[in-house]
Design an enzyme around this catalytic site. Structure first.
Site, PDB file in Angstrom:
ATOM      1  N   ARG A  37       0.654  -1.168   0.131  1.00  0.00           N
ATOM      2  CA  ARG A  37      -0.108  -0.135  -0.111  1.00  0.00           C
ATOM      3  C   ARG A  37       0.788   1.268  -0.032  1.00  0.00           C
ATOM      4  O   ARG A  37       0.347   2.312  -0.580  1.00  0.00           O
ATOM      5  CB  ARG A  37      -0.962   0.026   1.239  1.00  0.00           C
ATOM      6  CG  ARG A  37      -1.974  -0.946   0.875  1.00  0.00           C
ATOM      7  CD  ARG A  37      -3.107  -0.811   1.871  1.00  0.00           C
ATOM      8  NE  ARG A  37      -4.254  -1.677   1.634  1.00  0.00           N
ATOM      9  CZ  ARG A  37      -5.240  -2.134   2.813  1.00  0.00           C
ATOM     10  NH1 ARG A  37      -5.090  -1.981   4.081  1.00  0.00           N
ATOM     11  NH2 ARG A  37      -6.114  -2.805   2.214  1.00  0.00           N
ATOM     12  N   LYS A  56     -21.529 -14.252   2.171  1.00  0.00           N
ATOM     13  CA  LYS A  56     -22.773 -13.903   2.363  1.00  0.00           C
ATOM     14  C   LYS A  56     -23.573 -13.261   0.962  1.00  0.00           C
ATOM     15  O   LYS A  56     -23.125 -12.351   0.443  1.00  0.00           O
ATOM     16  CB  LYS A  56     -22.670 -12.842   3.408  1.00  0.00           C
ATOM     17  CG  LYS A  56     -22.341 -13.531   4.834  1.00  0.00           C
ATOM     18  CD  LYS A  56     -22.353 -12.260   5.709  1.00  0.00           C
ATOM     19  CE  LYS A  56     -22.132 -12.700   7.071  1.00  0.00           C
ATOM     20  NZ  LYS A  56     -21.967 -11.702   8.014  1.00  0.00           N
ATOM     21  N   GLY A  89     -11.160  -7.988  -1.001  1.00  0.00           N
ATOM     22  CA  GLY A  89      -9.988  -8.509  -0.195  1.00  0.00           C
ATOM     23  C   GLY A  89      -9.575  -9.895  -0.580  1.00  0.00           C
ATOM     24  O   GLY A  89      -8.495 -10.173  -0.952  1.00  0.00           O
ATOM     25  N   GLY A 148     -14.012  -3.194   0.033  1.00  0.00           N
ATOM     26  CA  GLY A 148     -15.329  -2.822   0.290  1.00  0.00           C
ATOM     27  C   GLY A 148     -15.827  -1.762  -0.906  1.00  0.00           C
ATOM     28  O   GLY A 148     -16.852  -1.495  -1.380  1.00  0.00           O
TER      29      GLY A 148
HETATM   30  P1  ADP Z   1     -14.109 -10.822  -0.567  1.00  0.00           P
HETATM   31  O1  ADP Z   1     -13.369 -10.416   0.359  1.00  0.00           O
HETATM   32  O2  ADP Z   1     -13.323 -11.054  -1.747  1.00  0.00           O
HETATM   33  O3  ADP Z   1     -15.301 -10.063  -0.903  1.00  0.00           O
HETATM   34  P2  ADP Z   1     -15.800 -12.596   0.904  1.00  0.00           P
HETATM   35  O4  ADP Z   1     -14.904 -12.140   2.113  1.00  0.00           O
HETATM   36  O5  ADP Z   1     -17.041 -12.288   0.568  1.00  0.00           O
HETATM   37  O6  ADP Z   1     -14.988 -12.192  -0.182  1.00  0.00           O
HETATM   38  O7  ADP Z   1     -15.703 -14.191   0.988  1.00  0.00           O
HETATM   39  C1  ADP Z   1     -14.391 -14.919   1.213  1.00  0.00           C
HETATM   40  C2  ADP Z   1     -14.697 -16.139   1.988  1.00  0.00           C
HETATM   41  O8  ADP Z   1     -15.594 -17.026   1.428  1.00  0.00           O
HETATM   42  C3  ADP Z   1     -13.080 -16.780   2.168  1.00  0.00           C
HETATM   43  O9  ADP Z   1     -12.947 -16.789   3.508  1.00  0.00           O
HETATM   44  C4  ADP Z   1     -13.871 -18.232   1.724  1.00  0.00           C
HETATM   45  O10 ADP Z   1     -13.529 -19.234   2.516  1.00  0.00           O
HETATM   46  C5  ADP Z   1     -15.319 -18.225   2.070  1.00  0.00           C
HETATM   47  N1  ADP Z   1     -16.121 -19.225   1.501  1.00  0.00           N
HETATM   48  C6  ADP Z   1     -16.085 -19.457  -0.044  1.00  0.00           C
HETATM   49  N2  ADP Z   1     -16.796 -20.352  -0.384  1.00  0.00           N
HETATM   50  C7  ADP Z   1     -17.344 -21.014   0.765  1.00  0.00           C
HETATM   51  C8  ADP Z   1     -18.116 -22.269   1.139  1.00  0.00           C
HETATM   52  N3  ADP Z   1     -18.588 -22.908   0.326  1.00  0.00           N
HETATM   53  N4  ADP Z   1     -18.357 -22.400   2.487  1.00  0.00           N
HETATM   54  C9  ADP Z   1     -17.801 -21.577   3.507  1.00  0.00           C
HETATM   55  N5  ADP Z   1     -16.836 -20.506   3.224  1.00  0.00           N
HETATM   56  C10 ADP Z   1     -16.823 -20.430   1.855  1.00  0.00           C
END
Ligand code: ADP
Ligand code: MG
Length: 395
Positions: free
Chosen positions: A35, A197, A350, A373
């Site tokens: 960063r 989510k 992230g 975000g």
């Molecule tokens: P980003 O940070 O890119 O926006 P998220 O925070 O929404 O992504 O999601 C990332 C997390 O989702 C990871 O820690 C991963 O382990 C989890 N994940 C992905 N698929 C599954 C699953 N089928 N069951 C439980 N956790 C999951």
């Protein structure tokens, strides 16, 4: 909106908001200086233009109190190793001492202010505090894309109290890429959404429903959509309170005529654990004692096919629990498919960015957003408070 090239910075006091929120280890050493390095083009440009550069950032979550372990001291040290100029660390972000330092700042020096979040007024977007930040300042430059979705004093309110505001190189690059996906995507436009989510991503999904030709769903999120259709998903993560909403979104996909795809097979196991025995399943019900932890090989193939034909790709959210090798294949294969396509490819989020780096194909992605975000919110709302603030000042 103004950009760096639009202003004459010579002799001006310039307040540069950067994102130096670097990860520190227990001894307070910087674990990753990406960063800091990312903001260097803007800082160097301003110094070349003979501006007096005053840099401000937040670090961690000191929650409005002066906490020494959140001091920008290690950042100051690292920055001074990266630029030839002397870096002076101010004892605070506002106050008499800081004003004095701003006044005596010379060429070949930069002034790094202390942690903005030592003051609760920062996150409150307080105008009095913003006015104090803007004391002795001519121009404001925002190069902190990662906080542009926050209406904070050093991001939004400060623009009211300076003569001119502009976007730095990093912010400009983010806006350029994300705007391409929003406003002029080459078709077919394919979005990939995963992660845990649905609730985090509702506005993103809603926006993509109108714009994308195909939406490929993976991650735990898929199981909320499956459950909404009455399928038995075993112990997979489901947001029970979002099932109705998932059903509404599924109905909307039919109205919008977007190709909305859910996984056709799954890697399941008893736990999200490195030792758990994985099993491939391609129909419902999923085994009652198991949870879906990655997309299966048929899904990988189908999604890769669609990605190969895409001209624009936006990806947020891993396809599975990529942190554990057993469940990382789907995410890795999709990362490769994105990298191999001819499309303009943008990755936001992230964990998604981490997954792409881990897959070793980051070089072949057009743009990996530095703001998790912020990139999501930009795709959802088509603007951000920090970007609005730069634009309003323009009008
Ligand atoms: P980003 O940070 O890119 O926006 P998220 O925070 O929404 O992504 O999601 C990332 C997390 O989702 C990871 O820690 C991963 O382990 C989890 N994940 C992905 N698929 C599954 C699953 N089928 N069951 C439980 N956790 C999951
Ligand atoms: Mg995440």
């Amino acid at each position: 909106m103004l950009f760096l090239q639009n202003l004459d910075f010579e002799g001006k006091n310039v307040f540069v908001r950067v994102d130096f929120n670097v990860p520190l280890d227990e001894e307070g050493n910087i674990r990753d200086d990406t960063r800091i390095k990312a903001a260097l083009p803007t800082i160097k440009y301003l110094l070349e233009q003979k501006a007096k550069v005053i840099i401000a950032s937040h670090l961690g979550r000191p929650k409005g109190k002066f906490i020494p372990e959140f001091s920008l001291k290690p950042v100051s040290k690292r920055l001074s190793e990266l630029i030839p100029q002397e870096v002076i660390l101010a004892p605070d972000v506002i106050g008499d001492e800081v004003i004095k330092l701003k006044k005596v700042l010379k060429e070949n020096q930069v002034l790094l202010l202390e942690n903005l979040r030592f003051h609760p007024e920062e996150t409150a977007n307080d105008s009095t505090f913003a006015q104090l930040l803007a004391q002795e300042i001519d121009y404001y430059v925002n190069d902190a894309f990662g906080v542009c979705h926050r209406a904070h004093a050093s991001v939004v309110a400060i623009t009211q109290y300076v003569k001119k505001s502009a976007a730095g190189f990093l912010v400009k690059k983010e806006i350029d890429y994300l705007s391409k996906a929003l406003h002029s995507p080459q078709k077919p436009y394919t979005a990939i959404l995963g992660g845990v989510k649905v609730s985090d991503k509702i506005p993103v999904i809603e926006n993509l429903l109108k714009k994308a030709d195909a939406i490929l769903i993976g991650g735990a999120m898929a199981y909320t959509f499956f459950k909404a259709q009455g399928f038995d998903v075993g112990r997979s993560l489901v947001e029970e309170d979002k099932i109705d909403l998932a059903r509404l979104l599924l109905n909307r996909t039919r109205e919008e005529k977007v190709n909305f795809l859910l996984p056709s097979d799954h890697i399941v196991a008893a736990e999200a654990d490195p030792g758990a025995e994985p099993k491939t399943v391609d129909s419902f019900p999923l085994p009652p004692d198991m949870m879906g932890l990655d997309i299966g090989p048929k899904t990988v193939e189908k999604y890769s096919d669609i990605l190969a034909r895409a001209r624009t790709i936006f990806w947020n959210g891993p396809m599975g629990v990529f942190e554990i090798d057993t469940f990382s294949r789907g995410t890795k294969k999709i990362a490769e498919a994105v990298a191999n396509s001819e499309a303009l490819s943008i990755v936001g989020g992230g964990d998604s960015a981490a997954a792409v780096y881990k897959s070793g194909v980051s070089d072949k992605i057009s743009h990996i957003s530095t703001g998790g975000g912020a990139s999501l919110e930009f795709i959802a709302n088509e603007t951000l408070p920090g970007i609005e603030a730069l634009t309003e000042k323009e009008k």
